[in-house]
Scaffold this active site. Structure first.
Site, PDB file in Angstrom:
ATOM      1  CG  PHE A 123      -1.961  -0.984   0.843  1.00 54.89           C
ATOM      2  CD1 PHE A 123      -3.022  -0.668   0.724  1.00 54.89           C
ATOM      3  CD2 PHE A 123      -1.376  -2.610   1.501  1.00 54.89           C
ATOM      4  CE1 PHE A 123      -4.170  -2.415   0.805  1.00 54.89           C
ATOM      5  CE2 PHE A 123      -2.552  -3.553   1.334  1.00 54.89           C
ATOM      6  CZ  PHE A 123      -3.734  -3.481   0.610  1.00 54.89           C
ATOM      7  CG  ASP A 124       3.404   1.445  -3.343  1.00 53.01           C
ATOM      8  OD1 ASP A 124       3.841   0.162  -2.291  1.00 53.01           O
ATOM      9  OD2 ASP A 124       3.650   1.950  -4.156  1.00 53.01           O
ATOM     10  CG  ASN A 152      10.259  -2.013  -7.924  1.00 49.46           C
ATOM     11  OD1 ASN A 152       9.546  -0.912  -6.686  1.00 49.46           O
ATOM     12  ND2 ASN A 152       9.324  -2.862  -8.529  1.00 49.46           N
ATOM     13  CE1 TYR A 153       6.242  -0.497 -11.941  1.00 52.02           C
ATOM     14  CE2 TYR A 153       6.425  -2.098 -10.247  1.00 52.02           C
ATOM     15  CZ  TYR A 153       5.924  -1.764 -11.556  1.00 52.02           C
ATOM     16  OH  TYR A 153       5.889  -2.728 -13.020  1.00 52.02           O
ATOM     17  CG  ASP A 154      10.238   6.651 -11.266  1.00 55.52           C
ATOM     18  OD1 ASP A 154      10.659   5.090 -11.556  1.00 55.52           O
ATOM     19  OD2 ASP A 154      11.124   7.036 -11.029  1.00 55.52           O
ATOM     20  CG  ASN A 155       3.784   5.260  -8.699  1.00 56.16           C
ATOM     21  OD1 ASN A 155       2.627   4.567  -9.707  1.00 56.16           O
ATOM     22  ND2 ASN A 155       4.439   5.424  -7.889  1.00 56.16           N
ATOM     23  N   GLY A 185      -0.003   4.670   1.858  1.00 59.37           N
ATOM     24  CA  GLY A 185      -0.009   4.641   3.305  1.00 59.37           C
ATOM     25  C   GLY A 185       1.380   4.037   4.535  1.00 59.37           C
ATOM     26  N   GLY A 214       3.696   6.484   1.758  1.00 62.21           N
ATOM     27  CA  GLY A 214       3.919   8.459   1.639  1.00 62.21           C
ATOM     28  C   GLY A 214       4.543   8.760   0.282  1.00 62.21           C
TER      29      GLY A 214
HETATM   30 CU   LIG Z   1       3.780  -3.115 -12.982  1.00 62.51          CU
END
Ligand SMILES: [Cu+2]
Ligand SMILES: *[C@@H]1O[C@H](CO)[C@@H](O)[C@H](O)[C@H]1NC(C)=O
Ligand SMILES: *[C@@H]1O[C@H](CO)[C@@H](O)[C@H](O)[C@H]1NC(C)=O
Ligand SMILES: *[C@@H]1O[C@H](CO)[C@@H](O)[C@H](O)[C@H]1NC(C)=O
Length: 674
Positions: A324-325, A411-414, A327, A330
């Protein structure tokens, strides 16, 4: 002469730009009650809490310091009476772990005192601090059994980099604040995420700050570093394809004004807030109605309430990965600085913001938000060919305003955009980039796969594990006022049976107004229809309720069973659309304390009360999801994958609100002949 003139203009534009940046960080403007906490206010919170709990005798860490938003009534009153006459309380909420207990401390920033100090006794833990994660990831490097595992694999300990992963909840009754730690190999490539040391289980207790569980499940090869590099400076030719520059030249300057955190652009006005947990918050968005000669409210507040990322591999290494990125980590704390000319075009302006460190110290995020105008498509057009000898065309250019932030969680960029259109639409969008979460396997070719690997072999020894990204937007729409209703318009086939027409069928609409929360739980799918929020107390001159329609994102539905622990915690994904009555405290769709949560404080639980939502102040929640079956193109770094939805006026205006819009003047490029 002409060129030096242009240079001079550019130069003064640059000065203006940098002045703007300065203005945004110093409180020269009048403080808006929804402005994010300033550097000084964060420091004040730190001081007040430390005075009550001196660090000499207490162990404390700040997990949230944010604005405790005033009641909506107070904001609306402030807005209508004008800032100088009325003052709105300015409070901060601090969530602080003091001697292993979670305190919710409410602070009056004007009176400089603690209003309340409550201890959280329910399930779940606050957002992790960056600082504690930095300490936790160093632990394995000094931990005997781990060093032994590294040596056994013939790996170089100096090249090992570790990272923390929240553990989720799987029915345990005894909870400690723990995280998993996993490690990766750096060596010749910085792409650590695709080079895991798989097969190790390591649990760190964050209160004890030590490794409390360790298991080496056996050697699995670390994927090779070959072809995992993505830094331009470290790549080898051939390069391509080439891209040509595309400058947005705004000879009259930008079409928007930033005053503190308030933006005015074309017919729109809104406020940009920022929260350590939510990241960017859009508030008080109103559009000017040229015919009614007034600004009309559309959105009281919009932000991403949670992001749920459940991985779909049930084995020991991966089963727990149900993040839950917002919560747990942050969105605000994970917001990164935008790169001018790359993340945002050259005509963008930037806003800085402050978050906080674990000891309460304010931390500057430079260029956290950018605002810019960009060409969209055609706004509207028509070529008239039906009038003999009088053919003509009318066409209008579309220029949109974009507000952008990037949130990088591991690892992920939103990439989070809010796009505003002069035609009245608001188009929020999400785009993903960054790096896949890879599971190391002893498989080099698809032909060697004997059992379900729970993902796709994207490179030798590398499984890109199946997963979802479910974002939930909190959209407190106030369509031309606070009291609104939620309407479902179904498109229904009607059969002609009485011979009254040569047709055998046609479709028509059937409108239902949701009375309670249960009526508004929508699973989007095959049945065509429209969803809108209307103001039943305001009608157009021909008698339609004024409204805004949700044009949803491509629907995504959870595939886990209802009784599965991650799904209980992420139950807000059970429907694509939910509507709740406005409640200032119902902010986080997965719960306020989502790390190790048990799913007892989610949107799915709140709505069990089945409250009245008809002609009330309501909040629309929209789940925007992506099921991710990785592909080789996602490796070693993933090109943008995006999804979007639109909030579009529906009988809100008397007619096309951009009928009389002015297209931007044609650009005369300096130095070019006319
Ligand atoms: Cu994905
Ligand atoms: C291990 O890595 C360190 C740091 O990169 C390097 O200095 C050292 O030579 C390496 N050791 C071996 C045995 O490769
Ligand atoms: C259209 O223009 C043509 C050629 O100029 C002319 O012969 C014709 O009469 C015009 N038609 C009308 C309806 O004006
Ligand atoms: C607001 O929401 C909280 C959490 O769901 C609930 O406990 C409280 O009773 C609600 N307040 C009102 C006025 O409904």
């Amino acid at each position: 002469m002409a060129t030096s003139m242009v240079k001079l203009m550019l130069f003064s534009a640059l000065i203006l730009l940098s002045l703007q940046a300065v203005v945004s960080v110093t409180p020269l403007h009048f403080q808006h009650p929804l402005d994010p906490l300033t550097k000084q206010e964060i420091s004040l919170v730190q001081t007040i809490v430390q005075n009550k709990y001196p660090s000499s005798s207490n162990r404390l860490s700040f997990h949230y310091i944010g604005l405790d938003e005033p009641e909506k009534d107070a904001i609306l009153k402030w807005e209508s009476i004008k800032p100088t006459v009325i003052t709105v309380p300015r409070k901060a909420l601090a969530i602080v772990i003091i001697n292993s207990q979670t305190h919710e401390i409410l602070i009056d920033l004007k009176a400089r005192r603690i209003v309340s100090d409550n201890i959280h006794s329910g399930n779940g833990f606050p957002t992790l601090s960056v600082d504690e994660q930095v300490v936790a990831i160093e632990l394995p490097l000094k931990y005997g059994p781990f060093i032994e595992s590294v040596n056994k694999r013939g790996l170089n300990l100096s090249e090992v980099v570790c990272s923390t992963f929240t553990m989720g909840w799987f029915g345990e009754t005894k909870d400690r604040r723990t995280v998993r730690v996993e490690c990766f190999m750096k060596e010749s490539s910085p792409n650590i995420w695709v080079r895991p040391i798989s097969g190790l289980t390591m649990v760190v207790d964050l209160e004890l700050m030590k490794i409390v569980q360790y298991h080496d499940g056996g050697i699995i090869p670390v994927p090779t570093a070959d072809n995992t590099e993505y830094r331009f400076s470290h790549q080898n030719p051939p390069f391509g394809p080439r891209q040509h520059s595309l400058a947005t030249h705004q000879p009259q300057g930008p079409g928007f004004q930033i005053n503190g955190h308030s933006i005015s652009w074309a017919n729109w006005k809104f406020h940009i807030g920022f929260d350590p947990r939510a990241g960017i918050v859009i508030s008080l968005a109103s559009i000017y109605d040229l015919e009614k000669h007034k600004s009309r409210r559309v959105l009281y507040k919009g932000y991403i309430s949670e992001l749920f990322v459940p991985y779909q591999d049930p084995t020991d290494d991966f089963y727990y990965k149900t993040f839950f990125d917002a919560g747990e980590f942050g969105f605000g704390l994970s917001t990164v600085s935008l790169v001018p000319n790359r993340d945002c075009p050259s005509n963008a302006q930037f806003l800085d913001t402050y978050v906080h460190a674990a000891d309460g110290t304010p931390l500057l995020i430079k260029n956290a938000i950018c605002v810019f105008e960009q060409y969209g498509s055609i706004m509207w057009r028509h070529t008239e060919t039906g009038i003999p000898n009088e053919s003509f065309e009318e066409t209008r250019t579309e220029v949109n305003l974009v507000v952008r932030t990037v949130v990088t969680v591991g690892n992920y960029d939103n990439i989070i955009d809010w796009e505003f259109k002069t035609s009245g639409s608001i188009k929020p969008s999400i785009a993903l980039s960054g790096i896949l979460e890879i599971k190391g396997v002893d498989i080099k070719h698809k032909s060697e796969i004997k059992s379900d690997q729970h993902g796709i072999l994207v490179s030798a020894n590398s499984i890109g594990v199946y997963h979802d990204h479910f974002y939930i937007y909190h959209l407190d729409l106030d369509i031309d006022g606070v009291a609104n209703s939620f309407e479902k318009t179904s498109l229904k086939t009607v059969r002609v049976t009485d011979g009254s027409s040569k047709r055998k069928s046609y479709w028509t609409t059937e409108v239902e107004t949701a009375k309670t929360e249960n009526d508004a739980k929508i699973i989007l799918g095959l049945s065509p229809g429209e969803l809108s929020v209307v103001n039943p107390n305001k009608k157009t001159s021909v008698g339609n309720d004024v409204g805004y329609r949700l044009i949803p994102a491509i629907p995504a539905h959870p595939l886990l069973t209802d009784d599965d622990y991650p799904q209980i915690r992420g139950a807000f994904t059970n429907f694509n659309v939910w509507v709740t009555p406005y409640n200032r405290t119902e902010k986080w769709a997965g719960g306020l304390y989502v790390d190790h949560s048990h799913g007892d404080d989610t949107l799915a639980v709140w709505t069990k009360k089945n409250r009245d939502i008809n002609n009330k102040d309501i909040v629309l929640w929209h789940v925007v999801g992506i099921h991710h079956v990785p592909a080789q193109e996602d490796f070693p770094i993933m090109p943008l994958l995006s999804t979007a939805f639109e909030l579009r006026p529906t009988n809100f205006f008397e007619r096309n609100p951009v009928l009389k819009t002015l297209s931007p003047p044609d650009v005369q490029w300096p130095g070019c002949p006319k």
